[in-house]
Design a protein around this motif. Structure first.
Motif, PDB file in Angstrom:
ATOM      1  N   LEU A 183       0.830  -1.203   0.000  1.00 47.57           N
ATOM      2  CA  LEU A 183       0.000   0.000   0.000  1.00 47.57           C
ATOM      3  C   LEU A 183       0.866   1.255   0.000  1.00 47.57           C
ATOM      4  CD1 LEU A 183      -2.981  -0.846   2.392  1.00 47.57           C
ATOM      5  CD2 LEU A 183      -2.990  -0.637  -0.095  1.00 47.57           C
ATOM      6  N   VAL A 184       1.960   1.225   0.767  1.00 47.89           N
ATOM      7  CA  VAL A 184       2.853   2.391   0.795  1.00 47.89           C
ATOM      8  C   VAL A 184       3.452   2.598  -0.581  1.00 47.89           C
ATOM      9  CG1 VAL A 184       4.995   3.307   1.751  1.00 47.89           C
ATOM     10  CG2 VAL A 184       3.350   2.188   3.252  1.00 47.89           C
ATOM     11  N   ARG A 185       3.847   1.500  -1.204  1.00 48.31           N
ATOM     12  CA  ARG A 185       4.414   1.587  -2.548  1.00 48.31           C
ATOM     13  C   ARG A 185       3.414   2.194  -3.531  1.00 48.31           C
ATOM     14  NH1 ARG A 185       6.381  -4.144  -3.510  1.00 48.31           N
ATOM     15  NH2 ARG A 185       7.096  -4.197  -1.349  1.00 48.31           N
ATOM     16  N   GLN A 186       2.143   1.928  -3.288  1.00 46.74           N
ATOM     17  CA  GLN A 186       1.108   2.499  -4.166  1.00 46.74           C
ATOM     18  C   GLN A 186       0.820   3.955  -3.860  1.00 46.74           C
ATOM     19  OE1 GLN A 186      -2.645   0.351  -4.459  1.00 46.74           O
ATOM     20  NE2 GLN A 186      -1.571  -1.537  -4.007  1.00 46.74           N
ATOM     21  N   GLY A 187       1.448   4.482  -2.816  1.00 48.03           N
ATOM     22  CA  GLY A 187       1.272   5.890  -2.504  1.00 48.03           C
ATOM     23  C   GLY A 187       0.227   6.199  -1.454  1.00 48.03           C
ATOM     24  N   CYS A 188      -0.166   5.234  -0.670  1.00 52.39           N
ATOM     25  CA  CYS A 188      -1.116   5.524   0.405  1.00 52.39           C
ATOM     26  C   CYS A 188      -0.408   6.337   1.489  1.00 52.39           C
ATOM     27  CB  CYS A 188      -1.645   4.232   1.015  1.00 52.39           C
ATOM     28  SG  CYS A 188      -2.777   3.377  -0.064  1.00 52.39           S
ATOM     29  N   ASN A 189      -1.061   7.406   1.952  1.00 49.12           N
ATOM     30  CA  ASN A 189      -0.464   8.153   3.054  1.00 49.12           C
ATOM     31  C   ASN A 189      -1.224   7.987   4.363  1.00 49.12           C
ATOM     32  OD1 ASN A 189      -2.528   9.585   1.944  1.00 49.12           O
ATOM     33  ND2 ASN A 189      -1.303  11.369   1.399  1.00 49.12           N
ATOM     34  N   VAL A 190      -2.374   7.314   4.303  1.00 50.69           N
ATOM     35  CA  VAL A 190      -3.073   6.939   5.542  1.00 50.69           C
ATOM     36  C   VAL A 190      -3.453   5.465   5.396  1.00 50.69           C
ATOM     37  CG1 VAL A 190      -5.065   7.324   7.011  1.00 50.69           C
ATOM     38  CG2 VAL A 190      -4.021   9.255   5.827  1.00 50.69           C
ATOM     39  N   ILE A 191      -3.158   4.680   6.423  1.00 49.37           N
ATOM     40  CA  ILE A 191      -3.477   3.258   6.324  1.00 49.37           C
ATOM     41  C   ILE A 191      -4.252   2.806   7.563  1.00 49.37           C
ATOM     42  CG2 ILE A 191      -2.511   0.908   6.290  1.00 49.37           C
ATOM     43  CD1 ILE A 191      -0.277   2.025   4.508  1.00 49.37           C
ATOM     44  N   PHE A 192      -5.417   2.210   7.322  1.00 47.92           N
ATOM     45  CA  PHE A 192      -6.212   1.659   8.405  1.00 47.92           C
ATOM     46  C   PHE A 192      -6.056   0.137   8.420  1.00 47.92           C
ATOM     47  CE2 PHE A 192      -8.437   5.551   7.139  1.00 47.92           C
ATOM     48  CZ  PHE A 192      -8.582   6.187   8.360  1.00 47.92           C
ATOM     49  N   THR A 193      -5.732  -0.413   9.573  1.00 41.50           N
ATOM     50  CA  THR A 193      -5.679  -1.875   9.675  1.00 41.50           C
ATOM     51  C   THR A 193      -6.780  -2.288  10.646  1.00 41.50           C
ATOM     52  OG1 THR A 193      -3.998  -1.694  11.398  1.00 41.50           O
ATOM     53  CG2 THR A 193      -3.234  -2.056   9.170  1.00 41.50           C
ATOM     54  N   THR A 194      -7.633  -3.205  10.207  1.00 38.47           N
ATOM     55  CA  THR A 194      -8.896  -3.395  10.917  1.00 38.47           C
ATOM     56  C   THR A 194      -9.048  -4.726  11.630  1.00 38.47           C
ATOM     57  OG1 THR A 194      -9.961  -4.270   8.954  1.00 38.47           O
ATOM     58  CG2 THR A 194     -10.052  -1.917   9.253  1.00 38.47           C
ATOM     59  N   SER A 195      -7.965  -5.206  12.244  1.00 41.20           N
ATOM     60  CA  SER A 195      -8.141  -6.396  13.072  1.00 41.20           C
ATOM     61  C   SER A 195      -7.132  -6.352  14.202  1.00 41.20           C
ATOM     62  CB  SER A 195      -7.931  -7.663  12.245  1.00 41.20           C
ATOM     63  OG  SER A 195      -7.960  -8.789  13.096  1.00 41.20           O
ATOM     64  N   PHE A 196      -7.550  -6.839  15.372  1.00 42.06           N
ATOM     65  CA  PHE A 196      -6.629  -6.795  16.510  1.00 42.06           C
ATOM     66  C   PHE A 196      -5.312  -7.477  16.180  1.00 42.06           C
ATOM     67  CE2 PHE A 196      -4.541  -8.435  20.226  1.00 42.06           C
ATOM     68  CZ  PHE A 196      -4.454  -7.309  21.004  1.00 42.06           C
ATOM     69  N   GLY A 197      -5.392  -8.591  15.458  1.00 44.01           N
ATOM     70  CA  GLY A 197      -4.195  -9.375  15.160  1.00 44.01           C
ATOM     71  C   GLY A 197      -3.187  -8.663  14.267  1.00 44.01           C
ATOM     72  N   PHE A 198      -3.580  -7.515  13.693  1.00 44.37           N
ATOM     73  CA  PHE A 198      -2.627  -6.748  12.884  1.00 44.37           C
ATOM     74  C   PHE A 198      -1.720  -5.886  13.749  1.00 44.37           C
ATOM     75  CE2 PHE A 198      -5.964  -6.699   9.238  1.00 44.37           C
ATOM     76  CZ  PHE A 198      -5.533  -7.939   8.819  1.00 44.37           C
ATOM     77  N   ILE A 199      -1.859  -6.006  15.066  1.00 41.52           N
ATOM     78  CA  ILE A 199      -1.215  -5.048  15.979  1.00 41.52           C
ATOM     79  C   ILE A 199       0.305  -5.005  15.811  1.00 41.52           C
ATOM     80  CG2 ILE A 199      -1.150  -6.732  17.900  1.00 41.52           C
ATOM     81  CD1 ILE A 199      -1.789  -4.341  19.771  1.00 41.52           C
ATOM     82  N   ASP A 200       0.953  -6.175  15.806  1.00 38.75           N
ATOM     83  CA  ASP A 200       2.422  -6.182  15.722  1.00 38.75           C
ATOM     84  C   ASP A 200       2.897  -5.633  14.391  1.00 38.75           C
ATOM     85  OD1 ASP A 200       2.514  -7.406  18.206  1.00 38.75           O
ATOM     86  OD2 ASP A 200       2.498  -9.424  17.337  1.00 38.75           O
ATOM     87  N   GLY A 201       2.257  -6.115  13.315  1.00 45.70           N
ATOM     88  CA  GLY A 201       2.680  -5.709  11.980  1.00 45.70           C
ATOM     89  C   GLY A 201       2.474  -4.220  11.756  1.00 45.70           C
ATOM     90  N   THR A 202       1.359  -3.698  12.234  1.00 45.67           N
ATOM     91  CA  THR A 202       1.085  -2.279  12.032  1.00 45.67           C
ATOM     92  C   THR A 202       2.080  -1.432  12.815  1.00 45.67           C
ATOM     93  OG1 THR A 202      -1.244  -2.868  11.878  1.00 45.67           O
ATOM     94  CG2 THR A 202      -0.728  -0.539  12.092  1.00 45.67           C
ATOM     95  N   PHE A 203       2.365  -1.862  14.056  1.00 46.35           N
ATOM     96  CA  PHE A 203       3.304  -1.113  14.885  1.00 46.35           C
ATOM     97  C   PHE A 203       4.695  -1.107  14.249  1.00 46.35           C
ATOM     98  CE2 PHE A 203       5.979  -0.379  18.653  1.00 46.35           C
ATOM     99  CZ  PHE A 203       5.364   0.760  19.137  1.00 46.35           C
ATOM    100  N   ALA A 204       5.116  -2.271  13.755  1.00 45.19           N
ATOM    101  CA  ALA A 204       6.436  -2.344  13.109  1.00 45.19           C
ATOM    102  C   ALA A 204       6.476  -1.463  11.867  1.00 45.19           C
ATOM    103  CB  ALA A 204       6.767  -3.794  12.749  1.00 45.19           C
ATOM    104  N   ALA A 205       5.386  -1.501  11.099  1.00 42.54           N
ATOM    105  CA  ALA A 205       5.350  -0.700   9.870  1.00 42.54           C
ATOM    106  C   ALA A 205       5.350   0.787  10.204  1.00 42.54           C
ATOM    107  CB  ALA A 205       4.123  -1.058   9.044  1.00 42.54           C
ATOM    108  N   ALA A 206       4.714   1.155  11.304  1.00 43.78           N
ATOM    109  CA  ALA A 206       4.680   2.563  11.691  1.00 43.78           C
ATOM    110  C   ALA A 206       6.090   3.064  12.004  1.00 43.78           C
ATOM    111  CB  ALA A 206       3.769   2.759  12.897  1.00 43.78           C
ATOM    112  N   GLN A 207       6.936   2.198  12.563  1.00 45.68           N
ATOM    113  CA  GLN A 207       8.331   2.586  12.795  1.00 45.68           C
ATOM    114  C   GLN A 207       9.067   2.736  11.458  1.00 45.68           C
ATOM    115  OE1 GLN A 207       9.111   2.642  16.307  1.00 45.68           O
ATOM    116  NE2 GLN A 207       6.913   2.218  16.339  1.00 45.68           N
ATOM    117  N   ARG A 208       8.742   1.833  10.539  1.00 36.47           N
ATOM    118  CA  ARG A 208       9.468   1.796   9.274  1.00 36.47           C
ATOM    119  C   ARG A 208       9.053   2.934   8.344  1.00 36.47           C
ATOM    120  NH1 ARG A 208       8.674  -2.782   5.931  1.00 36.47           N
ATOM    121  NH2 ARG A 208       7.451  -3.554   7.656  1.00 36.47           N
TER     122      ARG A 208
END
Lengths: 308, 363, 383
Positions: free
Chosen positions: C79-104
């Motif tokens: 999604l970032v590669r496609q140029g998204c500047n806001v990303i919503f992740t809609t499941s509790f289980g996405f927590i680790d991945g979203t947090f890591a991506a937010a750092q990156r």
């Protein structure tokens, strides 16, 4: 355990066991002719989709089931073409059919989601028999016609398989196609017919899910039942009559896993049917040859004239 | 043998490797052409679709690393399965063995008190051991009680999945996870190192490749390998040759299950750093590996290649969903088409077409 | 104006243009855990996405469905590669991945539904229903004849435990001896399991049903037996118009709207989200009472609910129908004057969990493990 428990458990076992029974009967015939079809899940979901789409459009549940049967058979014929004519690996072809079927049904089913079926296949009350105390509510109400047809079909298929010439032909093709061939039996034709019958029955099993059991279409609604069918086929040792007990036994365990939740940890209960299947096979292993029936001799092996 | 004009079509028993490879590539191309029709039906130009997939998977470091990451569990499970299939043991249970490895690895990572240096080796050992035990059970059931292995391994997948479910909802639920069904994070000492900038946990990859080579050598060069093949070809012959069916099958399944379990170790220690629901740990790798092993036609080394192919297919599926915006079910259709095409081509390999000599007979 | 100044001007204009463009156009990516046709959680998020997408010219949205929980990082990359500047992740289980991506990706704004990890560029949000479940409980308590209400739950996690306890508190408020029987299916989506769980509850004598799982199965099964039920999450009235009493409806669009407008206006940036946590309920209109939008109670059930009159400690003699709306207004009006978990609340083991006159804190709400008095059945993780 009071009788109420028994009544509801048996009644639910029948209702939940129906798709398993139909699917297992079909797979028994396919495997008896020597062809494993791991695509049951794919055929069932295609049947579920076709059944719903047609029943919803036409408004007649029986036509939905017919469509489910046709689509299931068509999918099975594709498997037969690959494995009998092209002699492809049966396990992989079946896996591919499952993948493909789940994908295709999901793809076609977009837009049909979230709508209740206009006219579902309703439950029937068997006149007279339903009045019998205990047995009546246990066996003769709250079931669709497919429960009784399934049992009847199992008996017929058993008779055909073990008491008629056709049965001899089918079993000999599965046991030793070369011998059958030398006796002038058309091995290819028999295998095509048996595999197609397998798909037809699996399709009806899937159609039952979307037209009767839970009358609506949802992505992936077979939820692994096709795999249970594969297991039940072996569990029933390729015997249509044993398939009845197998399917309803599994249905009972499944229902009990919710009934008993108040007393036993739910996860343990959910794994119970699977553990039981292994246990029963292991125990019957002690029983010796009388209990055990061997798999058809050439199960999974493509037949090539002039080899072996 | 059949004569078509000047050409002779005849059967051969063992197709040479280059034919297998060539025909397989051809089959993939045919599948891609079929899939092109599906893309076209969905209003996506097939050219654009394949260009995007190519760029997104093979064209970037991120894409390539994703292929490799997906291939790691497939290599490990696939190598184990080639071995089991050689012994004609239909192990459908790689998925459950993988999960068994994940459970044991998590147990050691989270709860065992050992010095940090020892933690990762122990995570691997425990994982392998758990998978081996889980896989030996169906082997013994088969030998001692004639329980069909297709059913026992398949059922044991479900059983292990529910055990994982029970652990994450019950005794192992992480105190820091606010009631959600996940274990706590592994300590840093139990996490696998990654290739910088990617999520490729290279130690597992190395183990997988090494396992492929070793199993390949065992099968072709050692007495044990010979025995496995004999057991697979004819249990009766094995008995006459004085080979212990039980021992060989048990050993085969120890290795097969142990390797599948290492795939599970890699997923929890390399990717997730915790134990979580079974469907999150494995994207059905254990089942996909059956196809990986079959395509490799009994060769553990070839399983590395076929695993990479399926890594690519997984990654392509991701791109179809995200970049091309196609419904996710299309990946199932796409994978089905590729498989259908590959297995249909099987027959082709066993036939040879050549110019007929004068006077060669018709049959 | 000399050349240097001219260059500065051009540079300023270009920079200004770029900045304006940056803030002007938002491309929001949504990552879903299920298929958009699941008729539950993901379906609801996608409906909301389409609503906000149509609302604003400056907004473009894309989505990816059926993303496995452990794979979210891969999809965020794409999604970032496609140029998204806001990303919503809609499941509790996405927590680790979203947090890591937010750092990156420090320049991308993330928002994660139902989680608790935040960062300067990562907010959290949740629309919760416990208040609505309580209102449903009031009605269920009035409608049961057997005194047993069935509840089919997906997983025994705090979110569901909160819902079931709130529901049970509602039931007991109008019917102090009624019980809520719970069965877990251990899947968010498995129609066969939901059906058999419902059948098991029917066999135990339950005659009114509620649930938290992603399909209308429970409603369909109950209706076959002529039993009343409450819908969950999506409009499910059509599945059994004669038997669906009410339910909960979600409006994620109010959260997405608020969040995206604030990003657009520059209120939210990639530096200030550490404390942005939406916990939106009835008062914010993120939740609605009913099984169909705009229909809080099925007209067929108005009369029975009006006919069930109780002696209420606060309101005296009052029909349950009126009580529902009194309580609704207390919670939906901006100055909220009531909460279902208003103390004293005892759990089913008799422990005082909320002292008299107190409300539960947000932290307590989202981590609660106890079962309210009246809940019957397995309760994994019960303290």
């Amino acid at each position: 355990m009071d009788l109420g428990w028994l009544v509801s458990t048996v009644s639910r076992a029948l209702a939940f066991g129906v798709p398993l029974l139909w699917g297992t009967l079909g797979e028994i015939y396919a495997e008896r002719s020597g062809v494993v079809n791991l695509g049951v899940e794919g055929m069932m979901i295609l049947g579920a989709y076709a059944g719903f789409a047609v029943a919803q459009t036409v408004g007649v549940p029986a036509l939905g089931l017919l469509a489910a049967a046709v689509v299931g058979a068509a999918a099975a014929l594709w498997h037969a073409f690959l494995t009998v004519t092209l002699r492809a690996n049966q396990y992989v072809s079946g896996l591919a059919l499952t993948l493909f079927g789940l994908g295709l049904a999901g793809l076609l089913g977009r837009g049909w989601e979230g709508k209740p079926l206009r006219v579902p296949l309703g439950a029937i009350t068997v006149p007279g028999l339903a009045e019998i105390p205990v047995l009546g509510p246990m066996l003769f109400v709250d079931q669709t016609i497919l429960t009784y047809l399934g049992v009847l079909l199992a008996v017929i298929l058993w008779v055909v398989l073990f008491r008629t010439r056709w049965g001899v032909v089918i079993r000999s093709v599965g046991e030793s196609p070369a011998t059958a061939d030398s006796l002038g039996i058309n091995v290819t034709l028999v295998r095509y017919l048996c595999v197609a019958l397998g798909g037809l029955l699996a399709g009806v099993g899937g159609g039952y899910l979307s037209v009767a059991y839970r009358p609506s279409w949802t992505e992936g609604m077979t939820a692994g039942m096709g795999w249970i069918v594969i297991a039940l086929t072996i569990f029933a040792s390729w015997d249509p009559l044993r398939a009845i007990w197998g399917a309803f036994f599994f249905g009972a365990l499944y229902h009990l896993s919710f009934r008993l939740q108040a007393y036993v940890s739910p996860e343990l209960l959910k794994l119970m049917p699977y553990a039981f299947a292994i246990l029963v096979l292991a125990v019957s292993g002690f029983g010796g040859a009388r209990w055990r029936r061997r798999a058809p001799g050439s199960l999974g092996i493509p037949y090539v004239r002039g080899e072996r | 043998m059949k004569r078509i004009g000047p050409l002779i079509v005849e059967r051969r028993l063992a197709p040479p490797r280059h034919v297998v490879f060539g025909v397989s590539v051809l089959a993939v191309v045919v599948a891609l052409l079929l899939a092109a029709l599906v893309f076209w039906a969905y209003g996506v130009s097939p050219w654009r679709a394949y260009a995007e997939i190519g760029r997104g998977t093979l064209g970037t470091v991120g894409g390539l690393s994703d292929i490799v990451r997906r291939a790691i569990p497939l290599i490990l499970c696939g190598v184990g399965l080639t071995l089991a299939f050689r012994a004609q043991f239909w192990n459908i249970g790689a998925e459950g063995q993988l999960l068994a490895g994940a459970v044991a690895a998590s147990g050691v990572a989270l709860f065992l008190r050992v010095p940090d240096v020892l933690r990762l080796p122990l995570v691997f050992l425990a994982g392998f051991g758990a998978g081996a035990v889980w896989a030996v059970i169906p082997a013994l059931l088969r030998v001692k009680l004639q329980v069909n292995e297709v059913i026992s391994t398949l059922m044991m997948n479900y059983i292990m999945a529910y055990i994982v479910e029970w652990l994450v909802h019950g005794p192992w639920k992480g105190p820091t996870m606010r009631g959600f069904a996940y274990t706590d994070m592994f300590p840093v000492a139990a996490r696998l190192p990654l290739i910088a900038g990617t999520r490729v946990h290279w130690p597992t990859l190395a183990v997988g490749v090494a396992a492929a080579l070793v199993v390949g050598l065992i099968l072709s060069r050692t007495r044990l390998g010979y025995e496995v093949r004999v057991v697979g070809q004819s249990p009766d012959a094995a008995r006459y040759a004085g080979i212990s069916f039980t021992t060989v099958l048990a050993l085969t399944m120890v290795v097969s299950g142990g390797l599948a379990a290492l795939a599970g170790v890699g997923e929890v220690a390399g990717i997730h750093w915790r134990l979580r629901s079974p469907s999150h740990i494995s994207m059905g790798y254990g089942y996909t590996a059956i196809i990986v092993a079959w395509l490799a036609r009994g060769s553990p080394v070839a399983a590395i290649l076929t695993a990479l192919l399926f890594g690519l297919i997984f990654a392509a599926g991701d791109l179809m969903k995200s970049t091309l915006g196609l419904p996710f079910q299309i990946t199932g259709v796409f994978n089905g088409l590729i498989l259908f095409s590959l297995i249909s081509s099987d027959l082709l390999m066993y036939w040879r077409i050549r110019w007929g000599k004068k006077g060669e007979a018709w049959t | 104006m000399n050349v240097r100044k001219l260059w500065l001007l051009v540079a300023a204009l270009v920079m200004g243009g770029l900045l304006a463009m940056g803030a002007d156009k938002i491309k929001a990516g949504f990552i879903y855990v299920g298929p958009i046709g699941d008729y539950g959680w993901t379906h609801a998020h996608d409906v909301a996405r389409r609503i906000v997408d149509e609302q604003y010219d400056w907004l473009e949205t894309v989505y990816i469905e059926s993303v496995p929980e452990g794979e979210v990082e891969t999809y965020i990359d794409q999604l970032v590669r496609q140029g998204c500047n806001v990303i919503f992740t809609t499941s509790f289980g996405f927590i680790d991945g979203t947090f890591a991506a937010a750092q990156r990706y420090p320049n991308v704004i993330f928002a994660h539904a139902s989680g608790f990890k935040r960062a300067p560029n990562m907010a959290t949000y949740m629309a919760d229903f416990y208040q609505v479940y309580y209102l449903n409980g009031l009605m269920a308590g009035a409608l049961t004849k057997t005194g047993k209400i069935g509840y089919v739950g997906a997983f025994p996690i705090p979110e569901l435990k909160r819902h079931i306890s709130a529901f049970t508190i509602g039931v007991r408020e109008v019917n102090p001896t009624a019980e809520v029987h719970v069965r877990w299916i251990y899947e968010w989506y498995n129609p066969a399991a939901a059906k058999e769980a419902t059948e098991a509850l029917i066999a135990e004598g339950c005659d009114v049903f509620a649930f938290t799982e992603d399909s209308p199965t429970v409603i369909q099964v109950a209706a076959e037996r002529g039993l009343a039920s409450f819908a969950h999450y999506s409009p499910m009235y059509a599945f059994a118009p004669d038997y669906v009493v009410s339910g909960q409806l979600v409006h994620w669009e109010v959260i997405y709207d608020d969040f995206l407008v604030k990003v657009h206006e520059g209120v939210y940036t990639n530096k200030n989200l550490t404390h942005v946590d939406y916990w939106w309920l009835l008062a914010q209109k993120a939740a609605e009472l009913g099984a169909e939008i705009g229909m809080p109670v099925n007209p067929q059930y108005v009369a029975p609910l009006q006919g069930y009159v109780i002696d209420h400690p606060t309101f005296g003699r009052i029909s349950v129908y009126d009580l529902v709306f009194v309580r609704y207004n207390q919670m939906a009006d901006p100055g909220i004057t009531f909460d279902p978990f208003e103390g004293p609340v005892y759990d089913r083991k008799g422990n005082l969990v909320v002292p008299a006159g107190m409300w539960m804190s947000y932290d307590h709400l989202i981590t609660m493990e106890w079962a309210a008095d009246g809940v019957v059945g397995p309760w994994p993780g019960e303290p």
